[in-house]
Design an enzyme around this catalytic site. Structure first.
Site, short mmCIF file in Angstrom:
data_model
loop_
_atom_site.label_atom_id
_atom_site.label_comp_id
_atom_site.label_asym_id
_atom_site.label_seq_id
_atom_site.Cartn_x
_atom_site.Cartn_y
_atom_site.Cartn_z
N SER A 1 0.85 -1.19 0.00
CA SER A 1 0.00 0.00 0.00
C SER A 1 0.89 1.25 0.00
CB SER A 1 -0.96 -0.05 1.19
OG SER A 1 -1.99 0.91 1.05
N GLU B 1 -8.91 -5.05 -4.16
CA GLU B 1 -8.43 -3.91 -3.38
C GLU B 1 -9.55 -3.23 -2.58
OE1 GLU B 1 -5.37 -3.31 -2.86
OE2 GLU B 1 -4.23 -4.10 -4.54
N HIS C 1 -7.89 -5.35 -0.24
CA HIS C 1 -6.66 -4.69 0.17
C HIS C 1 -6.09 -5.34 1.43
CE1 HIS C 1 -4.02 -1.29 -0.37
NE2 HIS C 1 -4.24 -0.81 0.85
#
Length: 470
Positions: free
Chosen positions: A193, A310, A380
């Site tokens: 990330s 995600e 994510h």
């Protein structure tokens, strides 16, 4: 598996930084909370990091150090992100193979945590390097300044302080890691990330130099914040805090007060965009990251990818990043490459490959497709326990369900270990061409070791036979 809470036996390392006492637990040695810079307080708060002086007394590295995150940004996060109080936030942790392991020197992986450059914690149990130590890799986790303290755009304040922290940490690794059995000539910088975005930023920077030799970006991106946007946000934040938007104004507030102000302001406005982060226009990032990738880091092999969903998982209880669309709408958006997932994360993969098409070192893509039954998609962060092979870590069951496939963790971790060791991935390199191959992990009905072609096709369009990010 080793327990993070087990006391272990003392183990001592004598490094250029001084004598450091950690704990040996099973076949891994842990040295936690080692300061690599002076504490960023007082006059040092909004200054470039200063190298830490040599320890004059043995340093107790038996517990995690202070974290730059004082106030969590979200009430619920997929990754457990503990906050540890204290001023010495510029510290690192090392998990190394046992001293009697005959595979020395070991390759090194330096891990950068995520958190939108505003939050996150290097003390997360999901970043425990015990499986890497088991497999002959030294794992280093790094803390860096966040939010206003790390990425404010202010007069008389060096830009990109958070990135400068990371560069100094990499310098510390170069100088000291051999004492822990690590090879300073085989350092991989990796992150997820915001951490993955930091990896790409460092790779694109002329300041990266010879500090690292391979790079891994999980769900990163070529994220940067414009000066005007950052100053606008800082102005609104200063108004809320009742101080001028200056170094002195923010310096009069505690880190906790500022981070709470950021949290309140973002919650009030429903603002989930990147408001502070890498800034383009200084000596660290003189040009946009995508442009820098075409110039710098050409000798550094790069592995990068994203999860399939995600920020577009099903809107079910417990998902911190639900999509506002129903399943049919999501399927159509994925086919068109128009989801947030595609535009923020997946598009960065062919874009980076395109920028590096003339690099001497290769670029390889992967796509993580295993869908969590808890979060309703390949969302994510859920690939982290697989790459670290820590499916028994706290918080994993809550995010992945009671039966995450261990064989997928074995495969993904082995691929990452092989890359860190210097092996070339078994699938073909990406060059930014439409239909570039990618390693695909965990798509239902496919073999776990299957390679696929065109995983990232929805987020690219053909321009004279070359892939260009939408």
């Amino acid at each position: 598996m080793d327990s993070l809470d087990a006391p272990g036996e003392p183990c001592t390392v004598r490094a250029p930084a001084g004598t450091i006492i950690g704990r040996r637990i099973g076949r891994a040695r842990r040295f936690l909370g080692i300061p690599f810079a002076e504490a960023p307080t007082g006059a040092r708060r909004f200054a470039a990091p200063a190298p830490r002086g040599r320890f004059t007394e043995p340093f107790d590295a038996s517990r995690h150090g202070a974290t730059a995150q004082a106030v969590p940004l979200f009430a619920t996060t997929t990754v457990p992100e503990p906050s540890v109080p204290g001023d010495d936030v510029l510290n690192l942790g090392i998990v190394a193979p046992a001293a009697d392991d005959d595979r020395v020197p070991f390759p090194v992986m330096v891990w950068i945590h995520g958190g939108a450059f505003l939050a996150g914690s290097p003390a997360s149990p999901w970043y425990d390097g015990r499986a890497f130590a088991r497999d002959g890799v030294v794992c280093v986790t790094v803390g860096y300044r966040l939010g206003v303290d790390g990425f404010a755009v202010l007069d008389d304040v060096p830009a990109n302080l958070g990135l400068r922290d990371l560069l100094l940490a990499l310098d510390w690794v170069q100088e000291n890691i051999a004492a822990f059995g690590g090879d300073p000539d085989r350092v991989t910088v990796a992150g997820q990330s915001a951490g993955g975005a930091a990896v790409l930023a460092l790779l694109s920077s002329p300041a990266g130099g010879r500090r690292f030799h391979r790079a891994v970006s999980l769900s990163g991106g070529t994220f940067a914040v414009g000066g005007d946007a950052a100053r606008h946000f800082l102005g609104r934040l200063a108004d809320r805090l009742g101080v001028p938007p200056t170094r002195a104004g923010f310096g009069s507030c505690t880190v906790e007060h500022i981070q709470q102000g950021v949290l309140d302001l973002r919650s009030e406005r429903g603002d989930d965009t990147l408001v502070l982060g890498p800034f383009v226009g200084d000596d660290i990032l003189p040009v946009p990251i995508a442009d820098g990738l075409s110039v710098h880091g050409h000798g550094v092999p790069l592995l990068l990818g994203a999860t399939g969903d995600e920020f577009d998982g099903d809107a079910i209880p417990g998902n911190p990043h639900p999509s506002p669309f129903n399943a049919a709408e999501l399927a159509a958006a994925r086919a068109a490459g128009t989801r947030v997932t595609d535009t923020l994360f997946r598009a960065a993969c062919p874009r980076a490959a395109l920028s590096r098409r003339d690099a001497t070192a290769g670029t390889w893509l992967y796509s993580f497709e295993w869908a969590s039954p808890v979060l309703g998609g390949a969302t994510h962060c859920i690939d982290i326990p697989y790459f670290f092979d820590v499916l028994d870590a706290p918080g994993v069951t809550e995010a992945l369900g009671p039966h995450p496939p261990a064989e997928l963790a074995t495969l993904m971790h082995a691929d990452l270990v092989g890359f860190v060791r210097g092996q070339e991935p078994t699938w073909a390199r990406a060059t930014g061409t439409l239909g570039d191959p990618a390693r695909e992990y965990g798509r239902p009905g496919s073999a776990l070791v299957a390679d696929t072609t065109g995983v990232f096709d929805p987020v690219v369009r053909a321009v004279s036979g070359v892939a260009e990010a939408c």
